[in-house]
Design a protein around this motif. Structure first.
Motif, mmCIF file in Angstrom:
data_model
loop_
_atom_site.group_PDB
_atom_site.id
_atom_site.type_symbol
_atom_site.label_atom_id
_atom_site.label_comp_id
_atom_site.label_asym_id
_atom_site.label_seq_id
_atom_site.Cartn_x
_atom_site.Cartn_y
_atom_site.Cartn_z
ATOM 1 N N ILE A 21 8.323 -4.190 9.812
ATOM 2 C CA ILE A 21 8.522 -3.978 8.034
ATOM 3 C C ILE A 21 7.820 -2.684 7.454
ATOM 4 C CG2 ILE A 21 8.451 -6.561 7.960
ATOM 5 C CD1 ILE A 21 5.338 -6.286 7.291
ATOM 6 N N TYR A 22 7.807 -1.739 8.473
ATOM 7 C CA TYR A 22 7.508 -0.298 8.107
ATOM 8 C C TYR A 22 6.261 -0.479 6.949
ATOM 9 C CZ TYR A 22 11.778 -1.651 5.623
ATOM 10 O OH TYR A 22 12.926 -2.403 5.112
ATOM 11 N N SER A 48 2.014 2.500 1.181
ATOM 12 C CA SER A 48 2.147 2.365 2.357
ATOM 13 C C SER A 48 2.888 3.855 2.931
ATOM 14 C CB SER A 48 2.781 1.262 2.859
ATOM 15 O OG SER A 48 2.534 0.324 2.114
ATOM 16 N N VAL A 51 2.595 -5.722 -3.068
ATOM 17 C CA VAL A 51 3.986 -5.693 -3.627
ATOM 18 C C VAL A 51 4.915 -5.073 -2.428
ATOM 19 C CG1 VAL A 51 5.509 -5.027 -5.317
ATOM 20 C CG2 VAL A 51 3.039 -5.800 -5.756
ATOM 21 N N TYR A 52 6.115 -5.461 -2.245
ATOM 22 C CA TYR A 52 6.990 -4.739 -1.564
ATOM 23 C C TYR A 52 8.536 -4.934 -2.026
ATOM 24 C CZ TYR A 52 4.454 -4.424 3.155
ATOM 25 O OH TYR A 52 3.528 -4.253 3.984
ATOM 26 N N VAL A 80 -1.420 -6.279 -5.208
ATOM 27 C CA VAL A 80 -1.507 -4.726 -5.151
ATOM 28 C C VAL A 80 -0.470 -3.935 -4.868
ATOM 29 C CG1 VAL A 80 -3.057 -2.980 -3.886
ATOM 30 C CG2 VAL A 80 -3.772 -5.426 -4.419
ATOM 31 N N TYR A 81 -0.145 -2.784 -5.604
ATOM 32 C CA TYR A 81 1.207 -1.879 -5.538
ATOM 33 C C TYR A 81 0.701 -0.778 -5.408
ATOM 34 C CZ TYR A 81 0.953 -1.128 -10.514
ATOM 35 O OH TYR A 81 0.449 -0.726 -11.755
ATOM 36 N N THR A 136 -5.339 -4.477 -0.426
ATOM 37 C CA THR A 136 -5.264 -5.751 -1.097
ATOM 38 C C THR A 136 -6.734 -6.441 -0.652
ATOM 39 O OG1 THR A 136 -2.940 -5.834 -0.734
ATOM 40 C CG2 THR A 136 -4.168 -7.906 -1.020
ATOM 41 N N PRO A 172 -1.625 -5.592 5.314
ATOM 42 C CA PRO A 172 -1.618 -4.495 6.708
ATOM 43 C C PRO A 172 -2.239 -3.361 6.522
ATOM 44 C CG PRO A 172 0.432 -5.462 5.787
ATOM 45 C CD PRO A 172 -0.146 -5.782 4.900
ATOM 46 N N THR A 173 -2.437 -2.537 5.178
ATOM 47 C CA THR A 173 -3.151 -1.322 5.355
ATOM 48 C C THR A 173 -4.535 -1.351 4.574
ATOM 49 O OG1 THR A 173 -1.616 -0.422 3.658
ATOM 50 C CG2 THR A 173 -1.191 0.326 5.895
ATOM 51 N N GLY A 174 -4.837 -2.752 4.390
ATOM 52 C CA GLY A 174 -6.329 -2.966 3.877
ATOM 53 C C GLY A 174 -6.553 -2.700 2.607
ATOM 54 N N GLY A 210 -2.927 0.308 -5.008
ATOM 55 C CA GLY A 210 -3.375 0.660 -3.504
ATOM 56 C C GLY A 210 -2.680 1.959 -3.139
ATOM 57 N N GLU A 211 -3.076 2.779 -2.241
ATOM 58 C CA GLU A 211 -2.357 3.739 -1.820
ATOM 59 C C GLU A 211 -1.146 3.331 -1.141
ATOM 60 O OE1 GLU A 211 -4.545 6.768 0.491
ATOM 61 O OE2 GLU A 211 -2.920 7.637 1.555
HETATM 62 C C1 LIG Z 1 8.251 -2.006 2.278
HETATM 63 C C2 LIG Z 1 7.305 -1.661 1.411
HETATM 64 C C3 LIG Z 1 7.754 -1.716 0.124
HETATM 65 C C4 LIG Z 1 6.950 -1.496 -1.190
HETATM 66 N N1 LIG Z 1 7.440 -1.431 -2.304
HETATM 67 C C5 LIG Z 1 6.688 -1.368 -3.384
HETATM 68 C C6 LIG Z 1 6.993 -1.494 -4.663
HETATM 69 O O1 LIG Z 1 8.111 -1.841 -4.900
HETATM 70 N N2 LIG Z 1 6.235 -0.985 -5.790
HETATM 71 C C7 LIG Z 1 5.003 -0.118 -5.450
HETATM 72 O O2 LIG Z 1 4.234 -0.066 -6.371
HETATM 73 N N3 LIG Z 1 4.569 -0.339 -4.077
HETATM 74 C C8 LIG Z 1 5.052 -0.536 -3.194
HETATM 75 N N4 LIG Z 1 4.890 -0.643 -1.758
HETATM 76 C C9 LIG Z 1 3.381 -0.168 -1.511
HETATM 77 C C10 LIG Z 1 2.368 -1.234 -1.388
HETATM 78 O O3 LIG Z 1 2.447 -2.103 -2.411
HETATM 79 C C11 LIG Z 1 1.104 -0.562 -1.231
HETATM 80 O O4 LIG Z 1 0.942 0.460 -0.328
HETATM 81 C C12 LIG Z 1 0.130 -1.639 -0.998
HETATM 82 O O5 LIG Z 1 -1.099 -0.779 -1.311
HETATM 83 C C13 LIG Z 1 -0.136 -2.171 0.230
HETATM 84 O O6 LIG Z 1 -1.150 -3.061 0.558
HETATM 85 P P1 LIG Z 1 -2.255 -3.267 1.859
HETATM 86 O O7 LIG Z 1 -3.076 -2.038 1.890
HETATM 87 O O8 LIG Z 1 -2.907 -4.600 1.253
HETATM 88 O O9 LIG Z 1 -1.329 -3.130 2.673
HETATM 89 C C14 LIG Z 1 5.673 -1.048 -0.655
HETATM 90 C C15 LIG Z 1 5.327 -0.666 0.631
HETATM 91 C C16 LIG Z 1 5.909 -1.205 1.571
HETATM 92 C C17 LIG Z 1 5.615 -1.054 3.086
#
Ligand SMILES: Cc1cc2nc3c(=O)[nH]c(=O)nc-3n(C[C@H](O)[C@H](O)[C@H](O)COP(=O)(O)O)c2cc1C
Length: 262
Positions: free
Chosen positions: A220-221, A126, A63-64, A91-92, A19, A15-17, A123-124
């Motif tokens: 999904i915020y 979310s 990772v969510y 990516v977390y 990954t 979603p936020t780029g 990643g940054e």
């Molecule tokens: C609902 C939600 C739950 C998340 N849970 C975790 C987590 O358990 N551990 C973590 O380090 N980051 C967590 N994150 C952050 C994302 O893993 C991180 O921002 C990731 O870079 C998003 O990837 P994207 O930019 O490809 O969307 C979470 C983000 C969201 C929106």
């Protein structure tokens, strides 16, 4: 055997780029001429895909709550392999990846793939904001260099790939309860441009002539609407999310480093 003669398919939910950036850089490092880019962040265009044993696939997901996001999981289930080589990436947001990589590995094995390499990147987060920055700017240039090197390493070592082990435990970490969160739109700023509707991965946003509707049951915020809005008209000011962002900002300051499993 993974080979450069065949094409590489990269499949990612992002979603936020973050990954997307990481998997594309790994693919660059792998150096395939033929690259199929399958972005499954929006559901609409995802075909059912059957891969053969001669195909090579790279799958990335954020990772969510220490797990693979449920929507990503459902979309990945449309893929089928036939002992197909796969490289896995999660990516977390600098807290931890907990059981996400293990869950992704188990899923793809069930779907007929054969994981030969895996990695975790940062990643940054979310939930990061100017007030509570969390791993801001990641993946940064160092992360992306490591991603490219990881891609090169997969290819130089391709003769020797064995089945890999990845960290994680059973039972997987319990998913957090799905919150009902409704991003707020400031209608004095919003010009109904439709960008948020276009990027929302779960189609929770509908733009009308004079208003924007958001379905809190679907949201999904992931915060992509907040990030993309050119008018800065969208905020997620849910107390639980803000509290979590403050907490992560305070407790996850130490930058994590990417890990690879070959
Ligand atoms: C609902 C939600 C739950 C998340 N849970 C975790 C987590 O358990 N551990 C973590 O380090 N980051 C967590 N994150 C952050 C994302 O893993 C991180 O921002 C990731 O870079 C998003 O990837 P994207 O930019 O490809 O969307 C979470 C983000 C969201 C929106």
């Amino acid at each position: 055997m993974i080979s450069k003669n065949n094409s590489l398919s990269i499949i990612y939910f992002s979603p936020t780029g973050g990954t997307q950036k990481v998997v594309r850089e790994i693919a660059t490092g792998m150096g395939y001429r033929k690259l199929r880019d399958l972005n499954i962040t929006k559901d609409k265009a995802i075909p059912k895909l059957q891969f053969s044993k001669d195909d090579n696939v790279l799958i990335g997901t954020p990772v969510y709550s220490g797990r693979v996001p449920l929507v990503a999981l459902q979309r990945l289930k449309k893929m089928k392999g036939e002992n197909t080589n796969v490289i896995l990436v999660v990516v977390y947001g600098n807290r931890h990846y907990d059981d996400a990589l293990l869950e992704l590995k188990d899923l793809v094995v069930d779907l007929g793939f054969s994981p030969i390499a895996a990695a975790t990147f940062i990643g940054e987060h979310s939930f990061s904001s100017p007030k509570y920055p969390i791993s801001e700017g990641r993946p940064n240039s160092t992360d992306l260099r490591l991603a490219k090197d990881f891609g090169k390493q997969i290819m130089t070592n391709f003769e020797n790939h064995k089945k890999i082990k990845v960290p994680g435990t059973y039972p997987y970490k319990e998913r957090s309860e799905k919150l009902k969160v409704k991003p707020k739109i400031d209608m004095d700023l919003c010009d109904l441009c439709g960008m948020c509707e276009k990027v929302c991965p779960v189609d929770a946003i509908s733009i009308f002539k004079d208003r924007v509707d958001i379905d809190e049951n679907l949201c999904i915020y992931c915060h992509v609407c907040v990030r993309i809005c050119p008018q800065k008209a969208i905020v997620i000011d849910d107390k639980r999310i803000i509290k979590s962002a403050k907490n992560l900002h305070e407790k996850c300051k130490q930058p994590q480093i990417p890990e690879i499993f070959l």
